[in-house]
Each structure stands twice: as structure tokens, then as C-alpha cells.
Design an enzyme around this catalytic site. Structure first.
Site, short mmCIF file in Angstrom:
data_model
loop_
_atom_site.label_atom_id
_atom_site.label_comp_id
_atom_site.label_asym_id
_atom_site.label_seq_id
_atom_site.Cartn_x
_atom_site.Cartn_y
_atom_site.Cartn_z
N ARG A 111 0.87 -1.29 0.11
CA ARG A 111 0.11 -0.11 -0.03
C ARG A 111 1.00 1.22 -0.09
O ARG A 111 0.46 2.05 -0.87
CB ARG A 111 -1.04 -0.15 1.29
CG ARG A 111 -1.93 -1.16 1.12
CD ARG A 111 -2.78 -1.28 2.43
NE ARG A 111 -3.64 0.19 2.68
CZ ARG A 111 -4.15 0.20 3.79
NH1 ARG A 111 -4.08 -0.58 4.89
NH2 ARG A 111 -4.80 1.56 4.06
N ASN B 238 -8.33 8.92 5.78
CA ASN B 238 -7.43 8.13 4.86
C ASN B 238 -5.88 8.07 5.38
O ASN B 238 -5.49 9.22 5.95
CB ASN B 238 -7.53 8.82 3.50
CG ASN B 238 -8.96 8.76 3.21
OD1 ASN B 238 -9.97 7.94 3.50
ND2 ASN B 238 -9.36 9.45 2.14
N HIS C 141 -6.68 8.66 11.44
CA HIS C 141 -6.16 7.32 11.68
C HIS C 141 -4.64 7.31 11.30
O HIS C 141 -4.11 6.22 11.08
CB HIS C 141 -6.99 6.52 10.88
CG HIS C 141 -8.34 6.22 11.47
ND1 HIS C 141 -9.33 5.73 10.46
CD2 HIS C 141 -9.04 6.88 12.40
CE1 HIS C 141 -10.42 5.63 11.09
NE2 HIS C 141 -10.39 6.34 12.30
N CYS D 160 7.77 2.29 16.31
CA CYS D 160 8.45 1.23 16.61
C CYS D 160 7.05 0.23 17.22
O CYS D 160 5.96 0.87 17.57
CB CYS D 160 9.37 1.32 18.19
SG CYS D 160 9.62 0.13 19.06
N CYS E 12 8.76 1.42 21.94
CA CYS E 12 10.04 1.47 23.12
C CYS E 12 10.08 3.12 23.55
O CYS E 12 10.73 3.55 24.35
CB CYS E 12 11.46 1.23 22.76
SG CYS E 12 12.20 2.24 21.37
N CYS F 218 13.22 0.18 14.42
CA CYS F 218 13.31 1.33 15.07
C CYS F 218 14.75 1.74 15.39
O CYS F 218 15.53 0.77 15.78
CB CYS F 218 12.62 0.94 16.36
SG CYS F 218 12.83 2.08 17.73
N CYS G 7 15.73 1.07 19.45
CA CYS G 7 15.79 -0.29 20.06
C CYS G 7 16.17 -1.37 18.79
O CYS G 7 16.54 -2.51 19.64
CB CYS G 7 14.45 -0.70 20.92
SG CYS G 7 13.17 -1.11 19.82
#
Ligand SMILES: [Zn+2]
EC number: 2.3.1.286
Length: 269
Positions: free
Chosen positions: A79, A112, A129, A137, A141, A168, A171
Site C-alpha cells: 500500500r 485516509n 487514523h 516502533c 520503546c 526502530c 531499540c
């Protein structure tokens, strides 16, 4: 296109001092983006999930990032690339040009995650959203949200992503899109919260903005509710929706059409 509603809607827009666009998934369909509504539409767009028997809600479950990261990133990576390639249809530009000429300008509230409004040049966009163009992450973290700058490599026959998957920077664990998924308790909302504060401030200065709601169905009612609340005091709501166009009596104008033809007919006036 019949004139029912169109004249009233055009009159409402012509007298507007500011424009608030509220958009759901139906806004993107005329840009060629797939409709995820119902299993048939979803599986037509993504045949491998039909073979796996996975619905949109099932593949968008955040647990896949823990249990099967390549499956999870197959969906979101595909996507991400699709949205990067997609040119927003002409309706975006029509809304932007009209809204930019108004004293209060134009703002957007959308469910969207595709970033199409920013791509079309809109400045003030609240993405309720989240956004697929940003990562966080999976743990998480820490509070960091950063731009998705990697190129996903997805096998379209299996819809699985090939490693390396994004990680990430703090971490080293797996990263995921900064999107609110189904049953998602790990989504970091700080970026959306900041957008919402900016939109709230704009709305306080533009209480009589005309609301144009596009392609927002009842299935995920976030956008419809927001548009109704934002126009509750004025009744200045134009609802563009080919399947669920109803407005409460006296609380707006209904255009029962798809986004692009409705916006073209409306803004050509
Ligand atoms: Zn981390």
C-alpha cells in the site's frame, strides 16, 4: 448529473468564508485506489488474501507485526508503494483552488492514511487514523514517529515482504506504520493529536466554514460524525456519497454521486 441538490450546494459554496473538507475512503476511488469495503472488493484488489481467507480487518490486525512480520509488511509495504505512485484526481485540485481563495482558507479532516491531500498541496490536514508515510516502533520503546523513507520489496504472488524490514532507530526492533489499525493499543497518536490541535484552532477562527464531506460511509463513522458536528451550528454541510448520501432534514445538501464527478459539477459552477 441531475440538478437535485447541486444548485443548493453551489450556492452554499459560493457564499462560503472558509472550507472544511471531510474525506473518507470514497475520495480515493477516482484516483484508482482500491475499495476495501466488503470482502469482494478487497479480494479483487488482493487475490492472495482471498486464497488465505483473510479479510481487510484480519490482515490489518496489528498482531501480525509480532507473529508474522513479513505478512504484515507485505500488506502495508504494498500500500505504501501504491500510494506513493498514485496521483490525486482532479477533485483534490478543485477543492484546493476554491478553498485557497476564501478568506479563511481550507482545512482537511480525513480517515485516509494515504497522504493524498498533502500530495495534492493541502497544508492543514488532520489524519485521524494516522499516516502510512510515517513509522513508529512496534513495542513501542519510545514516542518517536519518523518518515517512512525505505522502499518495501513485496512479492505480489504471496503478498509477503522480503527482508530487510524497517527497524526502530532506538531499540532495533521492528518498525510499523503509524496507522491506527483494528484493535490497536500500540498506535502512537502524538502526530495526529498535533494535527487535531491545529485543526481545532483553525475551526475556532472559522466557525461558519462550509463543510464538504466526500466518500465517508457509515461503516467507519469517524468522518461522518466529524462533518455533522462541524456543521451542526450552521447546517452548511454538502455530503457527497453515491451509496449513503442521506442528510437529516435541513442539516445539509446531499449529492448522491462519486467524488470526482460531483466535485467537478459542483466547482465548475
Ligand atoms: Zn523501538
Amino acid at each position: 448529473m441531475s440538478d437535485d441538490g447541486l444548485a443548493g450546494a453551489a450556492e452554499m459554496l459560493a457564499g462560503a468564508s472558509a472550507l472544511l473538507v471531510c474525506a473518507g475512503a470514497g475520495m480515493g476511488v477516482d484516483s484508482g485506489l482500491p475499495d476495501f469495503r466488503g470482502n469482494e472488493g478487497f479480494w479483487r484488489a488482493y487475490p492472495p488474501y482471498a486464497r488465505l481467507g483473510l479479510s481487510f480487518a484480519e490482515i490489518a490486525d496489528p498482531r501480525h507485526f509480532a507473529e508474522d512480520p513479513e505478512l504484515a509488511w507485505g500488506f502495508y509495504g504494498h500500500r505504501l508503494e501504491m500510494y506513493r505512485r498514485t496521483e490525486p484526481h482532479a477533485g483534490f485540485g478543485l477543492l484546493l483552488r476554491h478553498g485557497s481563495r476564501l478568506p479563511g482558507g481550507v482545512a482537511v479532516f480525513t480517515s485516509n492514511v494515504d497522504g493524498q491531500f498533502q500530495r495534492a498541496g493541502f497544508g492543514l490536514v488532520a489524519e485521524a487514523h494516522g499516516s502510512i508515510h510515517h513509522l513508529q516502533c512496534t513495542v513501542p520503546c519510545g514516542p518517536d514517529i519518523w518518515p517512512a523513507e525505505f522502499s518495501p520489496d513485496v512479492d505480489e504472488s504471496t503478498m509477503r515482504a522480503r527482508p530487510p524490514l524497517p527497524s526502530c532507530p532506538n531499540c532495533g526492533g521492528l518498525a510499523r506504520p503509524n496507522i491506527l489499525m483494528f484493535g490497536d493499543f500500540d498506535w502512537l497518536s502524538a502526530r495526529t493529536d498535533a494535527q487535531m490541535r491545529a485543526l481545532d484552532e483553525w475551526r475556532r477562527a472559522n466557525r461558519d466554514a462550509v463543510v464538504v464531506e466526500v466518500g465517508a460511509g457509515r461503516a467507519v463513522p469517524t468522518v461522518r460524525r466529524y462533518a455533522e458536528l462541524a456543521s451542526a451550528a450552521t447546517g452548511a454541510l454538502i455530503r457527497i456519497n453515491p451509496r449513503e448520501p442521506e442528510v437529516r432534514h435541513g442539516r445539509g445538501v446531499s449529492l448522491p454521486h462519486a467524488a470526482l464527478p460531483a466535485l467537478t459539477a459542483l466547482l465548475d459552477r
